[in-house]
Design a protein around this motif. Structure first.
Motif, PDB file in Angstrom:
ATOM      1  N   LEU A  88       0.880  -1.244   0.020  1.00  0.00           N
ATOM      2  CA  LEU A  88      -0.123   0.063  -0.087  1.00  0.00           C
ATOM      3  C   LEU A  88       0.872   1.256   0.016  1.00  0.00           C
ATOM      4  N   GLU A  89       2.011   1.164   1.033  1.00  0.00           N
ATOM      5  CA  GLU A  89       2.770   2.635   0.923  1.00  0.00           C
ATOM      6  C   GLU A  89       3.548   2.548  -0.276  1.00  0.00           C
ATOM      7  N   ALA A  90       4.031   1.387  -0.803  1.00  0.00           N
ATOM      8  CA  ALA A  90       4.523   1.731  -2.304  1.00  0.00           C
ATOM      9  C   ALA A  90       3.606   2.150  -3.324  1.00  0.00           C
ATOM     10  N   LEU A  91       2.264   1.629  -3.220  1.00  0.00           N
ATOM     11  CA  LEU A  91       1.494   2.084  -4.397  1.00  0.00           C
ATOM     12  C   LEU A  91       1.261   3.859  -4.407  1.00  0.00           C
ATOM     13  N   ASP A  92       0.866   4.192  -3.139  1.00  0.00           N
ATOM     14  CA  ASP A  92       0.911   5.694  -2.693  1.00  0.00           C
ATOM     15  C   ASP A  92       2.028   6.358  -3.060  1.00  0.00           C
ATOM     16  N   LEU A  93       3.313   5.997  -2.830  1.00  0.00           N
ATOM     17  CA  LEU A  93       4.524   6.709  -3.316  1.00  0.00           C
ATOM     18  C   LEU A  93       4.753   6.748  -4.828  1.00  0.00           C
ATOM     19  N   ALA A  94       4.481   5.574  -5.259  1.00  0.00           N
ATOM     20  CA  ALA A  94       4.692   5.655  -6.700  1.00  0.00           C
ATOM     21  C   ALA A  94       3.650   6.452  -7.444  1.00  0.00           C
ATOM     22  N   GLU A  95       2.200   6.551  -6.794  1.00  0.00           N
ATOM     23  CA  GLU A  95       1.415   7.723  -7.167  1.00  0.00           C
ATOM     24  C   GLU A  95       2.071   9.108  -7.201  1.00  0.00           C
ATOM     25  N   LEU A  96       2.233   9.410  -5.774  1.00  0.00           N
ATOM     26  CA  LEU A  96       2.607  10.682  -5.364  1.00  0.00           C
ATOM     27  C   LEU A  96       3.822  11.050  -6.297  1.00  0.00           C
ATOM     28  N   SER A  97       4.840  10.135  -6.409  1.00  0.00           N
ATOM     29  CA  SER A  97       5.902  10.727  -7.322  1.00  0.00           C
ATOM     30  C   SER A  97       5.887  10.793  -8.724  1.00  0.00           C
ATOM     31  N   GLY A  98       4.586  10.302  -9.343  1.00  0.00           N
ATOM     32  CA  GLY A  98       4.323  10.266 -10.556  1.00  0.00           C
ATOM     33  C   GLY A  98       5.117   9.039 -11.571  1.00  0.00           C
ATOM     34  N   GLY A  99       5.415   7.970 -10.899  1.00  0.00           N
ATOM     35  CA  GLY A  99       5.908   6.873 -11.433  1.00  0.00           C
ATOM     36  C   GLY A  99       7.371   6.861 -11.091  1.00  0.00           C
ATOM     37  N   ARG A 100       7.864   7.552 -10.176  1.00  0.00           N
ATOM     38  CA  ARG A 100       9.534   7.563  -9.937  1.00  0.00           C
ATOM     39  C   ARG A 100       9.901   7.025  -8.740  1.00  0.00           C
ATOM     40  N   PHE A 101       8.977   6.111  -8.030  1.00  0.00           N
ATOM     41  CA  PHE A 101       9.284   5.413  -7.075  1.00  0.00           C
ATOM     42  C   PHE A 101       9.833   4.128  -7.208  1.00  0.00           C
ATOM     43  N   VAL A 102      10.767   3.939  -6.227  1.00  0.00           N
ATOM     44  CA  VAL A 102      11.550   2.355  -6.557  1.00  0.00           C
ATOM     45  C   VAL A 102      11.481   1.907  -5.013  1.00  0.00           C
ATOM     46  N   LEU A 103      11.008   0.719  -4.862  1.00  0.00           N
ATOM     47  CA  LEU A 103      10.784  -0.034  -3.569  1.00  0.00           C
ATOM     48  C   LEU A 103      12.144  -0.676  -3.321  1.00  0.00           C
ATOM     49  N   GLY A 104      12.819  -0.376  -2.374  1.00  0.00           N
ATOM     50  CA  GLY A 104      14.169  -0.867  -2.052  1.00  0.00           C
ATOM     51  C   GLY A 104      13.945  -1.866  -0.762  1.00  0.00           C
ATOM     52  N   LEU A 105      14.209  -3.015  -0.620  1.00  0.00           N
ATOM     53  CA  LEU A 105      13.878  -3.663   0.665  1.00  0.00           C
ATOM     54  C   LEU A 105      15.071  -4.549   1.030  1.00  0.00           C
ATOM     55  N   GLY A 106      15.161  -4.730   2.271  1.00  0.00           N
ATOM     56  CA  GLY A 106      16.101  -5.573   3.076  1.00  0.00           C
ATOM     57  C   GLY A 106      15.678  -5.981   4.157  1.00  0.00           C
ATOM     58  N   THR A 107      16.416  -7.078   4.718  1.00  0.00           N
ATOM     59  CA  THR A 107      16.078  -7.865   5.953  1.00  0.00           C
ATOM     60  C   THR A 107      16.390  -7.213   7.287  1.00  0.00           C
ATOM     61  N   GLY A 108      17.648  -6.487   7.261  1.00  0.00           N
ATOM     62  CA  GLY A 108      18.184  -6.028   8.504  1.00  0.00           C
ATOM     63  C   GLY A 108      19.076  -7.306   9.077  1.00  0.00           C
ATOM     64  N   VAL A 109      19.375  -7.186  10.291  1.00  0.00           N
ATOM     65  CA  VAL A 109      19.909  -8.307  10.991  1.00  0.00           C
ATOM     66  C   VAL A 109      19.059  -8.612  12.187  1.00  0.00           C
ATOM     67  N   LYS A 110      19.452  -9.961  12.589  1.00  0.00           N
ATOM     68  CA  LYS A 110      18.749 -10.718  13.666  1.00  0.00           C
ATOM     69  C   LYS A 110      18.292  -9.697  14.820  1.00  0.00           C
ATOM     70  N   ARG A 111      19.423  -9.231  15.256  1.00  0.00           N
ATOM     71  CA  ARG A 111      19.101  -8.029  16.417  1.00  0.00           C
ATOM     72  C   ARG A 111      18.355  -7.000  16.156  1.00  0.00           C
ATOM     73  N   LEU A 112      18.432  -6.245  15.031  1.00  0.00           N
ATOM     74  CA  LEU A 112      17.510  -5.392  14.639  1.00  0.00           C
ATOM     75  C   LEU A 112      16.205  -5.837  14.602  1.00  0.00           C
ATOM     76  N   ASN A 113      15.799  -6.843  14.065  1.00  0.00           N
ATOM     77  CA  ASN A 113      14.263  -7.261  13.817  1.00  0.00           C
ATOM     78  C   ASN A 113      13.876  -7.886  15.304  1.00  0.00           C
ATOM     79  N   GLU A 114      14.580  -8.814  15.982  1.00  0.00           N
ATOM     80  CA  GLU A 114      13.983  -9.320  17.139  1.00  0.00           C
ATOM     81  C   GLU A 114      13.885  -8.098  18.348  1.00  0.00           C
ATOM     82  N   ASP A 115      15.024  -7.585  18.368  1.00  0.00           N
ATOM     83  CA  ASP A 115      15.213  -6.691  19.712  1.00  0.00           C
ATOM     84  C   ASP A 115      14.666  -5.096  19.537  1.00  0.00           C
ATOM     85  N   TRP A 116      14.851  -4.848  18.509  1.00  0.00           N
ATOM     86  CA  TRP A 116      14.449  -3.433  18.165  1.00  0.00           C
ATOM     87  C   TRP A 116      12.779  -3.440  17.572  1.00  0.00           C
ATOM     88  N   HIS A 117      12.516  -4.252  16.729  1.00  0.00           N
ATOM     89  CA  HIS A 117      11.216  -4.212  16.162  1.00  0.00           C
ATOM     90  C   HIS A 117      10.215  -5.464  16.641  1.00  0.00           C
TER      91      HIS A 117
END
Length: 327
Positions: A72-101
């Protein structure tokens, strides 16, 4: 090779101003990370404040949101930017996912593959009103009685990867690959390119520090190298560059109580020179040229770890000046 930039701002207004300055200098894309800010809200601000440059997340955390929310956020950003949006994704590391999020860390490559499939399926079918079902072992989508009543603006999906498993996944399913912020030409050639497919956008991220005094440029960049050297996940990356002992010394300083953004003093010049683009403007331009013929895009970012805002502004201004020269 496209020259692109990762802007910094102490406020969102300053961030947008920096993105606009980079665009005016000739940067073909601007990228927003997810660490000190979210990725998507700054991307929206930058999309509204720029006109030509692509706007990408580099990277948004794939597991901190549901795949549907990410879509949903990517679709909104693609619309807002007039088709200029790139969705870059990554996993992060274990500590960041489990302890931070507070999200589980289980077979991250398999989960990211399923997450990308869900995002693409949702983006392609959300406006149809038909049931959407994607069954996975680690991520699933089962939606009925839903229709997004807006036209869908398409967007590409890029994946970040440092080790072989994630880099190979990017080569299998993504439109582009985004390197770690520390990515030498040697690592690109030997550690990444054999796992990626021809025709992909190969985005090299490069921590960049420019000063007429090369020693001052190194000093500013040392905190970036130290921040990542404190993370055990990247041990193989440092070992590839014959920096295992130096990484261990930084990690020991971190275990002894130093802050992750306060490790610059433990970082030797050899580590800075191997893993960042630091030096005079001419030296950095020469280092950028080393990626030509291998990367299709280079993303320059200023050092931020352990630096006061005034120093980051100085570093940022020098990079934008260099982009103007290169462009």
């Amino acid at each position: 090779m496209r020259i692109t930039y990762g802007p910094w701002g102490e406020t969102l207004a300053e961030l947008v101003e920096a993105a606009r300055a980079a665009e005016d200098a000739g940067a073909e894309a601007v990228w927003l990370p997810e660490l000190h800010r979210s990725a998507t809200v700054p991307a929206a601000a930058v999309a509204a404040g720029t006109r030509r440059a692509q706007v990408g997340t580099a990277i948004a955390l794939a597991f901190a949101r549901s795949p549907m929310t990410t879509a949903l956020e990517a679709l909104d950003l693609a619309e807002l930017s007039g088709g200029r949006f790139v969705l870059g994704l990554g996993t992060g590391v274990k500590r960041l996912n489990e302890d931070w999020h507070g999200v589980r860390w289980e077979r991250p490559a398999a989960r990211l593959r399923e997450t990308v499939a869900i995002i693409r399926h949702f983006a392609a079918h959300a406006a149809s009103g038909e049931p959407m079902t994607v069954e996975g072992e680690l991520a699933s989508l089962r939606v009925r009685g839903y229709r997004r009543p807006f036209p869908a603006t398409p967007f590409p999906v890029y994946l970040a990867g440092t080790g072989p498993v994630m880099t190979r996944l990017a080569g299998d399913v993504a439109d582009g690959w985004i390197s770690h912020e520390l990515c030498s030409p040697g690592w690109l050639r030997e550690g990444a390119l054999p796992l990626l497919r021809p025709g992909m956008d190969i985005v090299v991220s490069a921590a960049c520090s420019i000063d007429d005094d090369p020693a001052e440029a190194r000093r500013r960049a040392a905190g970036v190298a130290g921040f990542y050297a404190s993370v055990r996940t990247y041990a193989d990356f440092f070992a590839f560059h014959d920096l295992a002992a130096e990484r261990n010394a930084v990690a020991e300083a971190f275990r002894a109580g130093a802050r992750a953004d306060g490790l610059a003093a433990a970082v030797p010049d050899r580590m800075v020179d191997a893993l960042t683009l630091s030096g005079t403007a001419g030296q950095v331009a020469d280092r950028i040229a080393d990626y030509a013929g291998h990367a299709t895009t280079i993303k320059l970012t200023p050092p931020v770890h352990g630096l006061a805002p005034a120093e980051i502004r100085t570093a940022q201004a020098r990079i934008i000046d260099l982009i103007k020269e290169l462009a």
